[in-house]
Design a protein around this motif. Structure first.
Motif, PDB file in Angstrom:
ATOM      1  N   ILE A  25       0.601  -1.119   0.119  1.00 19.23           N
ATOM      2  CA  ILE A  25       0.075   0.593  -0.288  1.00 19.23           C
ATOM      3  C   ILE A  25       0.470   0.985   0.264  1.00 19.23           C
ATOM      4  O   ILE A  25       0.428   2.481  -0.616  1.00 19.23           O
ATOM      5  N   ASN A  26       2.000   1.659   0.950  1.00 22.51           N
ATOM      6  CA  ASN A  26       2.342   2.389   0.264  1.00 22.51           C
ATOM      7  C   ASN A  26       3.312   2.818  -0.600  1.00 22.51           C
ATOM      8  O   ASN A  26       3.414   3.918  -0.432  1.00 22.51           O
ATOM      9  N   LYS A  27       3.801   1.989  -1.462  1.00 22.56           N
ATOM     10  CA  LYS A  27       4.494   2.018  -2.291  1.00 22.56           C
ATOM     11  C   LYS A  27       3.426   2.078  -3.035  1.00 22.56           C
ATOM     12  O   LYS A  27       3.172   3.503  -4.331  1.00 22.56           O
ATOM     13  N   GLU A  28       2.686   2.258  -2.937  1.00 27.56           N
ATOM     14  CA  GLU A  28       0.922   2.594  -4.309  1.00 27.56           C
ATOM     15  C   GLU A  28       1.180   3.960  -3.675  1.00 27.56           C
ATOM     16  O   GLU A  28       0.727   4.887  -4.844  1.00 27.56           O
ATOM     17  N   ILE A  29       1.153   4.272  -2.715  1.00 27.99           N
ATOM     18  CA  ILE A  29       1.126   5.733  -2.124  1.00 27.99           C
ATOM     19  C   ILE A  29       2.239   6.855  -2.914  1.00 27.99           C
ATOM     20  O   ILE A  29       1.951   8.086  -3.395  1.00 27.99           O
ATOM     21  N   HIS A  30       3.592   5.785  -3.134  1.00 30.64           N
ATOM     22  CA  HIS A  30       4.433   6.917  -3.089  1.00 30.64           C
ATOM     23  C   HIS A  30       4.733   7.075  -4.739  1.00 30.64           C
ATOM     24  O   HIS A  30       4.780   8.346  -5.173  1.00 30.64           O
ATOM     25  N   LEU A  31       4.238   6.008  -5.346  1.00 24.01           N
ATOM     26  CA  LEU A  31       4.051   5.896  -6.686  1.00 24.01           C
ATOM     27  C   LEU A  31       3.248   6.957  -7.516  1.00 24.01           C
ATOM     28  O   LEU A  31       2.782   7.582  -8.540  1.00 24.01           O
TER      29      LEU A  31
END
Length: 522
Positions: A467-473
Motif C-alpha cells: 500500500i505504501n508503494k502505491e501511495i508513493h507511486l
C-alpha cells in the motif's frame, strides 16, 4: 429450474477488455513469421520497386543492397560509395536507382549493370533523401546543407535550388501528381512546399518539432509529416491547413509509408512499433511489433511484403500468406458480429433454459458468507478468475457480511485475503474494492495487530508495504503531471505572446505604410 428470483452475481464488470477483432486485424495477421537478415550498420531507408518481382532496396552503411522478397537474399549490391549512403530509391520502372551520400553527392545507378550513370555534385553536406519526379526526367535531393535541389537527369545539371531552412533537411517528398511540387521538412521544425516554376517556397508550415519523415497521399492534396511522437496531416490545397494530429507512438516516429492502394498509412518509431492507420478516419487499426527500434519501412505493391529496417542492422521481411479461404470465413464471422440488431414488433416467449448456479451464488443465496468467501479465495479461482473473487468481495461489502465472515474465524481466510490484496492491489480494475477490503480487514484486527505472529502477521506487513508503494507511486505521478501541465501552459503562453507580437508588428507596419501613402498624396 429457478432459484426464487435470486439474481446471479454479475462478474463481467471486472473482466479485462478484450481486443475487438476487425477486418484489419484478420488481414494483417496473414503476414507470416518474419525472416531476419543482418546488415552492417543501421538501415537508413527502404524502397520497393513497382515492377515485378518487387525487389526492395535497403540503404545501409556504404552500400545499397537490393533484396529479393521471395528468396530473402541479396540480388544486387551497389557499393560505389566512399562514405555512408542514404535514401536509395527506385524510379517507377525499376531500371534506375538514385541515392545520396555523406560527401554531398547524388549518384544515379543502372540497377541491371550496377554502373553509375550520373554523378550530381553541388551539395556541401550529406544528402539524406533523393527522389525521382513523376515525369522521370529530374531528381530532387534534400541535404544537411539546408538546401533542396532539383537536377536534370539528361544534362546532369542543376535546375533549381532553394535554401529556406535554418537547420538540416532530413525529410522530403515529391508530389505524386505534379513534377513541379516538392515538400521538405527540416530540423528547424518547418515544412516548406516548393513549386519549381517559381523561385520561392509557396507554403510554409510549422510541425512543432524536428521532422523525420514526410509523404504525400496518392491524391497529391494531403501531406503527412512525422516528428517527435506525432504525425500531422496537412491540406496543401487549402494553403497548409492542419487537418489532424495522430499520436499513437511513445517514442520518436522515424518513417512513414502509404500502402493498400492509398487506403492505409504505416508509421514506424523508436518504440519498436509500426502503427497502421485508416486513411478515411486516421484511426489506428493495427500494430506490428519488432525486436528493435524501427528506422525505415517499406511495403510492396498489393501488400505482399512488409519490410522494416532497424537501428542494429536487422531487416525484418514478412510475406503475406495466401490463405484466402480462412480469411473469407473469418471475415464472414466478423461481419455477422457487426450486423445491426433487428427490431421486431412482438416477441414469442421461448422455453426457459436450464440455469446452472455457481458455487458462490449458491452460498450467497443461502447467506453462507464464510463458505462463499472461502470458495472464491481458493488458488485455482484466484489464478484463473480473479474478477470473480473481486465481485464476491464487493457483494459481501454491500451486504455488510465481509466483516462477519472474517471476525472470529480461523486466520486462514484472513491470511489468504492478505495475499490476494498484496498481489492484485496494483491492478487498476480492482484497486477501489481492495482498498475497502483492506480497511475492513484492518478494522477486524486493529486491537490485536501487534499480537499477531506467524504468517498472518508477516503478510499484513507485506500488505502495508504494498500500500505504501502505491501511495508513493501515486504521489510521484501527481508531481509528474504537475510538471507536464506547467510545460504545456508555458508553451501555450509563448505561442500566445508570439501571436500577439506578430499581430502588433503587422499593425505597426500597416500604420507606417498608411503614413507613407498619405505623405505621397500630399
Amino acid at each position: 429450474m429457478t432459484f426464487n428470483n435470486f439474481h446471479a452475481l454479475n462478474t463481467r464488470k471486472y473482466r479485462k477488455s478484450e481486443n475487438k477483432v476487425t477486418k484489419d486485424t484478420l488481414y494483417w495477421k496473414q503476414l507470416g513469421l518474419p525472416s531476419l537478415v543482418k546488415e552492417f550498420g543501421a538501415i537508413d531507408y527502404i524502397d520497393f520497386s513497382n515492377v515485378e518481382p518487387y525487389n526492395f532496396a535497403a540503404t545501409c552503411s556504404v552500400r545499397v543492397q537490393i533484396y529479393s522478397p521471395i528468396t530473402k537474399l541479396v540480388a544486387k549490391n551497389l557499393s560505389k560509395f566512399q562514405e555512408n549512403a542514404y535514401g536509395g530509391s527506385f524510379r517507377k520502372d525499376g531500371r534506375l536507382l538514385v541515392a545520396g551520400d555523406e560527401e554531398g553527392n547524388v549518384k544515379l545507378f543502372d540497377t541491371n549493370s550496377k554502373h553509375i550513370l550520373r554523378l550530381f555534385k553541388g551539395h556541401s553536406s550529406a544528402v539524406h533523401r533523393t527522389f525521382f519526379t513523376p515525369d522521370l526526367q529530374c531528381i530532387s535531393s534534400f541535404s544537411d546543407d539546408k538546401t533542396v535541389k532539383l537536377w536534370d537527369i539528361s544534362t546532369e545539371k542543376l535546375v533549381q535550388s532553394y535554401e529556406k531552412h535554418q537547420d538540416y533537411v532530413r525529410a522530403g517528398c515529391v508530389n505524386p501528381t505534379s513534377s513541379d511540387i516538392v515538400a521538405s521538412g527540416g530540423y528547424d521544425n518547418i515544412i516548406n512546399l516548393y513549386d519549381f516554376r517559381t523561385n520561392s517556397s509557396t507554403i510554409r508550415m510549422d510541425h512543432g518539432c524536428s521532422i523525420e519523415s514526410m509523404i504525400f497521399l496518392p491524391s497529391g492534396g494531403i501531406l503527412l509529416s512525422a516528428g517527435g511522437t506525432e504525425i500531422r496531416v496537412w491540406d496543401v490545397i487549402s494553403g497548409g491547413k492542419l487537418l489532424a494530429k495522430l499520436s499513437h507512438h511513445h517514442k520518436t516516429i522515424t518513417c512513414l509509408h502509404v500502402s493498400s492502394n492509398g487506403k492505409r498509412i504505416f508509421s514506424g518509431g523508436l518504440d519498436r512499433h509500426v502503427k497502421i492507420y485508416d486513411v478515411s478516419s486516421y484511426q489506428a487499426v493495427h500494430t506490428l511489433t519488432f525486436p528493435n527500434s524501427v528506422l525505415s519501412l517499406g511495403v510492396a505493391p498489393n501488400d505482399q511484403t512488409v519490410v522494416a529496417g532497424m537501428v542494429d542492422g536487422l531487416i525484418s521481411i514478412q510475406n503475406m500468406e495466401n490463405n484466402d479461404v480462412n480469411l473469407k470465413s473469418n471475415l464472414k464471422e466478423v461481419e455477422k458480429k457487426e450486423i445491426l440488431p433487428i427490431y421486431i414488433d412482438h416477441d414469442i416467449p421461448e422455453v426457459e433454459d436450464k440455469q446452472t448456479e455457481t458455487h458462490y451464488d449458491h452460498w450467497l443465496r443461502k447467506y453462507e458468507y464464510v463458505k462463499a468467501l472461502d470458495y472464491v479465495l481458493k488458488p485455482y479461482v484466484i489464478s484463473k478468475n480473479p474478477h470473480v473473487t473481486i465481485s464476491v468481495l464487493q457483494e459481501l461489502i454491500h451486504r455488510k457480511g465481509l466483516k462477519r465472515a472474517i471476525t472470529g474465524k480461523k486466520n486462514s481466510i484472513a491470511l489468504r485475503l492478505c495475499k490476494f490484496i498484496t498481489k492484485f492491489l496494483s491492478e487498476h480494475r480492482f484497486m477501489r474494492v481492495l482498498i475497502d477490503v483492506a480497511n475492513i480487514l484492518l478494522d477486524v484486527y486493529k486491537d490485536s495487530a501487534y499480537e499477531l505472529t506467524g504468517d498472518l502477521g508477516k503478510h499484513i506487513v507485506f500488505m502495508a508495504t504494498a500500500i505504501n508503494k502505491e501511495i508513493h507511486l501515486t504521489n510521484e505521478l501527481c508531481e509528474l503531471r504537475g510538471c507536464v501541465e506547467t510545460l504545456i501552459d508555458s508553451s501555450n503562453k509563448r505561442q500566445t505572446d508570439a501571436t500577439l507580437f506578430i499581430s502588433d508588428k503587422l499593425k505597426l507596419d500597416q500604420s507606417a505604410q498608411a503614413e507613407k501613402s498619405s505623405i505621397l498624396v500630399v
